[in-house]
Design a protein around this motif. Structure first.
Motif, PDB file in Angstrom:
ATOM      1  N   TRP A 255      41.072  16.103  36.286  1.00 42.04           N
ATOM      2  CA  TRP A 255      42.098  16.984  35.713  1.00 42.04           C
ATOM      3  C   TRP A 255      41.557  18.408  35.546  1.00 42.04           C
ATOM      4  N   ALA A 256      40.346  18.525  34.996  1.00 42.20           N
ATOM      5  CA  ALA A 256      39.756  19.849  34.789  1.00 42.20           C
ATOM      6  C   ALA A 256      39.534  20.564  36.125  1.00 42.20           C
ATOM      7  N   ASN A 257      39.072  19.815  37.121  1.00 42.71           N
ATOM      8  CA  ASN A 257      38.836  20.420  38.435  1.00 42.71           C
ATOM      9  C   ASN A 257      40.147  20.871  39.078  1.00 42.71           C
ATOM     10  N   ASN A 258      41.192  20.042  38.962  1.00 39.89           N
ATOM     11  CA  ASN A 258      42.479  20.404  39.563  1.00 39.89           C
ATOM     12  C   ASN A 258      43.077  21.638  38.902  1.00 39.89           C
ATOM     13  N   ASP A 259      42.960  21.738  37.587  1.00 45.08           N
ATOM     14  CA  ASP A 259      43.431  22.950  36.901  1.00 45.08           C
ATOM     15  C   ASP A 259      42.696  24.181  37.422  1.00 45.08           C
ATOM     16  N   ARG A 260      41.402  24.043  37.633  1.00 46.74           N
ATOM     17  CA  ARG A 260      40.593  25.183  38.083  1.00 46.74           C
ATOM     18  C   ARG A 260      40.979  25.625  39.490  1.00 46.74           C
ATOM     19  N   VAL A 261      41.080  24.675  40.428  1.00 46.88           N
ATOM     20  CA  VAL A 261      41.356  25.064  41.815  1.00 46.88           C
ATOM     21  C   VAL A 261      42.784  25.580  41.969  1.00 46.88           C
ATOM     22  N   ALA A 262      43.720  25.058  41.163  1.00 46.73           N
ATOM     23  CA  ALA A 262      45.106  25.546  41.231  1.00 46.73           C
ATOM     24  C   ALA A 262      45.185  26.998  40.783  1.00 46.73           C
ATOM     25  N   ALA A 263      44.434  27.351  39.743  1.00 44.07           N
ATOM     26  CA  ALA A 263      44.442  28.724  39.238  1.00 44.07           C
ATOM     27  C   ALA A 263      43.809  29.696  40.226  1.00 44.07           C
ATOM     28  N   LEU A 264      42.908  29.207  41.068  1.00 38.20           N
ATOM     29  CA  LEU A 264      42.231  30.067  42.040  1.00 38.20           C
ATOM     30  C   LEU A 264      42.981  30.187  43.360  1.00 38.20           C
ATOM     31  N   TYR A 265      43.956  29.319  43.584  1.00 39.85           N
ATOM     32  CA  TYR A 265      44.644  29.264  44.879  1.00 39.85           C
ATOM     33  C   TYR A 265      45.527  30.485  45.103  1.00 39.85           C
ATOM     34  N   ARG A 266      45.399  31.100  46.277  1.00 40.67           N
ATOM     35  CA  ARG A 266      46.232  32.229  46.680  1.00 40.67           C
ATOM     36  C   ARG A 266      47.052  31.809  47.896  1.00 40.67           C
ATOM     37  N   PRO A 267      48.333  31.495  47.696  1.00 36.88           N
ATOM     38  CA  PRO A 267      49.135  30.997  48.815  1.00 36.88           C
ATOM     39  C   PRO A 267      49.357  32.059  49.882  1.00 36.88           C
ATOM     40  N   ARG A 268      49.376  31.599  51.126  1.00 38.60           N
ATOM     41  CA  ARG A 268      49.697  32.478  52.253  1.00 38.60           C
ATOM     42  C   ARG A 268      51.202  32.491  52.466  1.00 38.60           C
ATOM     43  N   PRO A 269      51.727  33.463  53.223  1.00 32.40           N
ATOM     44  CA  PRO A 269      53.157  33.443  53.543  1.00 32.40           C
ATOM     45  C   PRO A 269      53.525  32.131  54.237  1.00 32.40           C
ATOM     46  N   TYR A 270      54.603  31.524  53.779  1.00 35.09           N
ATOM     47  CA  TYR A 270      55.037  30.240  54.333  1.00 35.09           C
ATOM     48  C   TYR A 270      56.199  30.465  55.293  1.00 35.09           C
ATOM     49  N   PRO A 271      56.060  30.100  56.569  1.00 37.03           N
ATOM     50  CA  PRO A 271      57.101  30.365  57.570  1.00 37.03           C
ATOM     51  C   PRO A 271      58.235  29.346  57.544  1.00 37.03           C
ATOM     52  N   GLY A 272      58.885  29.230  56.420  1.00 33.18           N
ATOM     53  CA  GLY A 272      59.976  28.276  56.283  1.00 33.18           C
ATOM     54  C   GLY A 272      60.672  28.456  54.957  1.00 33.18           C
ATOM     55  N   VAL A 273      61.503  27.468  54.606  1.00 34.23           N
ATOM     56  CA  VAL A 273      62.245  27.483  53.343  1.00 34.23           C
ATOM     57  C   VAL A 273      61.468  26.691  52.299  1.00 34.23           C
ATOM     58  N   ILE A 274      61.342  27.244  51.121  1.00 35.52           N
ATOM     59  CA  ILE A 274      60.785  26.514  49.985  1.00 35.52           C
ATOM     60  C   ILE A 274      61.940  26.060  49.099  1.00 35.52           C
ATOM     61  N   THR A 275      62.016  24.756  48.851  1.00 27.54           N
ATOM     62  CA  THR A 275      63.021  24.212  47.939  1.00 27.54           C
ATOM     63  C   THR A 275      62.360  24.024  46.583  1.00 27.54           C
ATOM     64  N   GLN A 276      62.908  24.677  45.575  1.00 23.75           N
ATOM     65  CA  GLN A 276      62.304  24.635  44.246  1.00 23.75           C
ATOM     66  C   GLN A 276      63.281  24.035  43.244  1.00 23.75           C
ATOM     67  N   PHE A 277      62.816  23.041  42.503  1.00 24.73           N
ATOM     68  CA  PHE A 277      63.608  22.421  41.448  1.00 24.73           C
ATOM     69  C   PHE A 277      63.060  22.887  40.110  1.00 24.73           C
ATOM     70  N   VAL A 278      63.917  23.509  39.319  1.00 26.04           N
ATOM     71  CA  VAL A 278      63.467  24.100  38.057  1.00 26.04           C
ATOM     72  C   VAL A 278      64.361  23.624  36.912  1.00 26.04           C
ATOM     73  N   PRO A 279      63.826  23.588  35.688  1.00 25.17           N
ATOM     74  CA  PRO A 279      64.643  23.239  34.527  1.00 25.17           C
ATOM     75  C   PRO A 279      65.565  24.387  34.134  1.00 25.17           C
ATOM     76  N   ALA A 280      66.536  24.079  33.312  1.00 24.72           N
ATOM     77  CA  ALA A 280      67.521  25.090  32.907  1.00 24.72           C
ATOM     78  C   ALA A 280      66.875  26.249  32.160  1.00 24.72           C
ATOM     79  N   LYS A 281      65.850  25.967  31.377  1.00 21.42           N
ATOM     80  CA  LYS A 281      65.055  26.994  30.713  1.00 21.42           C
ATOM     81  C   LYS A 281      63.593  26.690  31.007  1.00 21.42           C
ATOM     82  N   ASN A 282      62.738  27.695  30.837  1.00 21.91           N
ATOM     83  CA  ASN A 282      61.329  27.439  31.071  1.00 21.91           C
ATOM     84  C   ASN A 282      60.483  28.172  30.039  1.00 21.91           C
TER      85      ASN A 282
END
Length: 349
Positions: A255-282
């Motif tokens: 868990w600690a390692n996954n939190d660390r690598v996620a915070a360091l990740y820099r996504p590249r441009p994605y050549p497609g559609v991203i479908t995002q599911f979000v709650p009514a408030k955040n």
């Protein structure tokens, strides 16, 4: 539970990931076999577990891709683990997805306490992509994940696109660009924890009767799971060698390692559609433009807002709404593809 039948399902009895860890620790003590908690996805009963132990099938080489449901003739859906590293969080979602479609989950390397932890999201995604392609050599691929799982799914999809493969669905479930979250002051961190409690209570109070009871049971299971992680971290700090603490320590380290690598990740441009599911408030820290995916998705963001508050998307009964929306988009992709094939086909003689 006073009595458990040979053929009663672990999850239907209320089993959750930390109970799975405890169960696997007891199995290792009694039978000398170290099984992954994900074994319960394919061996859900006492009878099935006895067969797994007798045959030694649980001691095969570690695999990150684990079948949650194998039945079905359609292209499978692959769901990436969240920061906790465990795929058991997708049990309810898989149950509500269309029955004719196999569902696979991906678990973190290192949950067995033996395999080394991945150092980056890119390294993690490359390993998962290779395992996915052993099951499904070519697209269209249907990928998704909750929280950090969406981050991993994005990188897997990006790598597949670079290979010229088709991605039919990239579903990010309450996933944000973690690296862009502004640094929080102590006051803002306090506000975040207050919001978490408020949203959990609001999700529950918006329900009635059996739905409220199921939601509360799910949240209690989640709390027990996190208590196990905290216990593992404390046990590791003070050098405890108890076997169950060792399993919990492995989860805490993942868990600690996954939190660390996620915070360091820099996504590249994605050549497609991203479908995002979000709650009514955040949470307030996740409302800024900087954490959105619009600059990354070159073909746009399909954003679906569901009538639920944070941390409720995978819980009953809200998970049924999420499953319906995912199934709708998978169907839509198939229909679009069939239409294109019909247009390209020569007219009948």
């Amino acid at each position: 539970i006073e009595s458990v039948g040979l053929n009663e399902d672990f999850f239907e009895l209320g089993g959750h990931s930390m109970l799975a860890v405890r169960l696997m620790s007891r199995i290792e003590t009694e039978f000398g076999q170290r099984l992954s908690p994900a074994t319960l996805m394919r061996a859900r009963t006492v009878d099935d577990l006895a067969t797994a132990i007798r045959s030694g099938e649980g001691q095969s080489d570690w695999e990150s891709v684990v079948p949650i449901r194998l039945a079905g003739s359609q292209s499978p859906i692959f769901l990436m683990h969240a920061a906790g590293g465990n795929l058991l969080v997708y049990e309810e979602l898989a149950r509500h997805l269309e029955p004719n479609r196999p569902v696979y989950g991906l678990q973190s390397q290192g949950l067995d306490g033996k395999k080394p932890l991945h150092r980056t999201v890119e390294e993690m995604a490359a390993a998962y992509r290779q395992e996915i392609q052993q099951i499904q050599p070519h697209g269209p691929y249907f990928l998704g994940g909750y929280c950090m799982g969406g981050t991993i799914a994005l990188e897997v999809a990006t790598q597949l696109k670079e290979q010229g493969e088709e991605v039919g669905l990239l579903a990010l479930i309450d996933t944000h660009n973690w690296a862009e979250i502004p640094k929080q002051s102590p006051a803002k961190n306090l506000r975040h924890h207050w919001q978490r409690g408020y949203y959990h209570a609001s999700n529950m109070l918006s329900l009635k009767g059996g739905d409220r009871r199921r939601f509360l049971q799910g949240k209690l299971s989640e709390l027990k799971r996190r208590k196990g992680v905290w216990a593992g971290a404390i046990a590791a700090r003070f050098g405890r060698r108890k076997q169950e603490s060792g399993h919990q320590h492995a989860i805490a380290a993942v868990w600690a390692n996954n939190d660390r690598v996620a915070a360091l990740y820099r996504p590249r441009p994605y050549p497609g559609v991203i479908t995002q599911f979000v709650p009514a408030k955040n949470y307030s820290r996740l409302r800024g433009e900087e954490v959105r995916w619009d600059p990354i998705a070159k073909e746009g963001v399909d954003r679906e807002t569901l009538p639920v508050l944070p941390a409720g998307l995978l819980m009953e009964p809200y998970v049924q709404l999420l499953a319906a929306e995912i199934s709708k988009r998978v169907h839509s992709h198939r229909q679009d593809r069939d239409s294109l094939q019909q247009l390209a086909a020569p007219p009948p003689a």
